[in-house]
Design a protein around this motif. Structure first.
Motif, short mmCIF file in Angstrom:
data_model
loop_
_atom_site.label_atom_id
_atom_site.label_comp_id
_atom_site.label_asym_id
_atom_site.label_seq_id
_atom_site.Cartn_x
_atom_site.Cartn_y
_atom_site.Cartn_z
N LEU A 287 0.88 -1.41 -0.21
CA LEU A 287 0.01 0.10 0.06
C LEU A 287 0.58 1.04 -0.65
O LEU A 287 0.60 2.58 -0.78
CB LEU A 287 -0.92 0.02 1.29
CG LEU A 287 -2.16 -1.53 1.38
CD1 LEU A 287 -2.54 -1.58 2.96
CD2 LEU A 287 -2.79 -0.56 0.02
N ASN A 288 2.17 0.78 0.75
CA ASN A 288 2.58 2.25 0.71
C ASN A 288 3.40 2.38 -0.65
O ASN A 288 3.46 3.52 -0.92
CB ASN A 288 3.97 2.01 1.96
CG ASN A 288 4.67 3.10 2.07
OD1 ASN A 288 4.25 4.25 2.35
ND2 ASN A 288 5.87 3.55 1.93
N HIS A 289 3.49 1.62 -1.46
CA HIS A 289 4.53 1.60 -2.35
C HIS A 289 3.86 2.20 -3.78
O HIS A 289 3.68 3.57 -4.17
CB HIS A 289 4.65 0.08 -3.28
CG HIS A 289 5.49 0.97 -4.30
ND1 HIS A 289 4.38 0.59 -5.73
CD2 HIS A 289 7.13 0.88 -4.82
CE1 HIS A 289 6.08 0.67 -6.59
NE2 HIS A 289 6.83 0.67 -5.98
N MET A 290 1.87 1.91 -3.56
CA MET A 290 0.56 2.22 -3.95
C MET A 290 0.53 3.93 -3.60
O MET A 290 0.81 4.95 -5.04
CB MET A 290 -0.31 1.55 -4.16
CG MET A 290 -0.23 0.35 -5.25
SD MET A 290 -1.12 -0.56 -3.74
CE MET A 290 -2.87 -0.38 -5.70
N ILE A 291 1.69 4.58 -2.72
CA ILE A 291 1.10 5.34 -2.25
C ILE A 291 1.89 6.36 -2.54
O ILE A 291 1.59 7.70 -3.37
CB ILE A 291 0.86 6.02 -0.82
CG1 ILE A 291 -0.67 5.11 -0.46
CG2 ILE A 291 0.41 6.73 -0.40
CD1 ILE A 291 -0.59 4.83 1.55
N HIS A 292 3.41 6.05 -2.89
CA HIS A 292 4.22 7.16 -3.24
C HIS A 292 4.42 6.82 -4.81
O HIS A 292 5.16 7.75 -4.83
CB HIS A 292 5.17 6.33 -2.28
CG HIS A 292 5.08 6.91 -1.30
ND1 HIS A 292 4.62 6.45 0.09
CD2 HIS A 292 5.40 8.56 -0.26
CE1 HIS A 292 4.46 6.94 1.44
NE2 HIS A 292 5.86 8.29 0.79
#
Length: 77
Positions: free
Chosen positions: A60-65
């Motif tokens: 999810l963090n990768h998708m956000i950034h």
């Protein structure tokens, strides 16, 4: 999460929804700790499930950034 992914052509909306999913994932970790402290699950199961939750959080963090990497490909190209 599904709602945000279907709207991934709108980066701000996508990031907002994925951020919501990340917050829900954090709540899941809190629930796991609560379940362990109340004796509903064994510490080993909490550790195993928390690790899975942390993997999801990383994704999810990768998708956000990097929302541009998840943008829908146009069907006309």
């Amino acid at each position: 999460m599904g709602e945000g992914y279907r709207k991934r052509q709108y980066p701000k909306y996508f990031v907002n929804k994925i951020s919501d999913a990340d917050m829900e994932n954090t709540e899941t970790q809190i629930s796991l700790d609560f379940a362990e402290s109340c004796g509903y699950i064994e510490p080993e199961l909490n550790t195993k499930l928390r690790k899975k939750s942390e993997e999801v959080g990383g994704l999810l963090n990768h998708m956000i950034h990097h929302p541009e990497k998840y943008r829908r490909k146009s069907s006309g190209s």
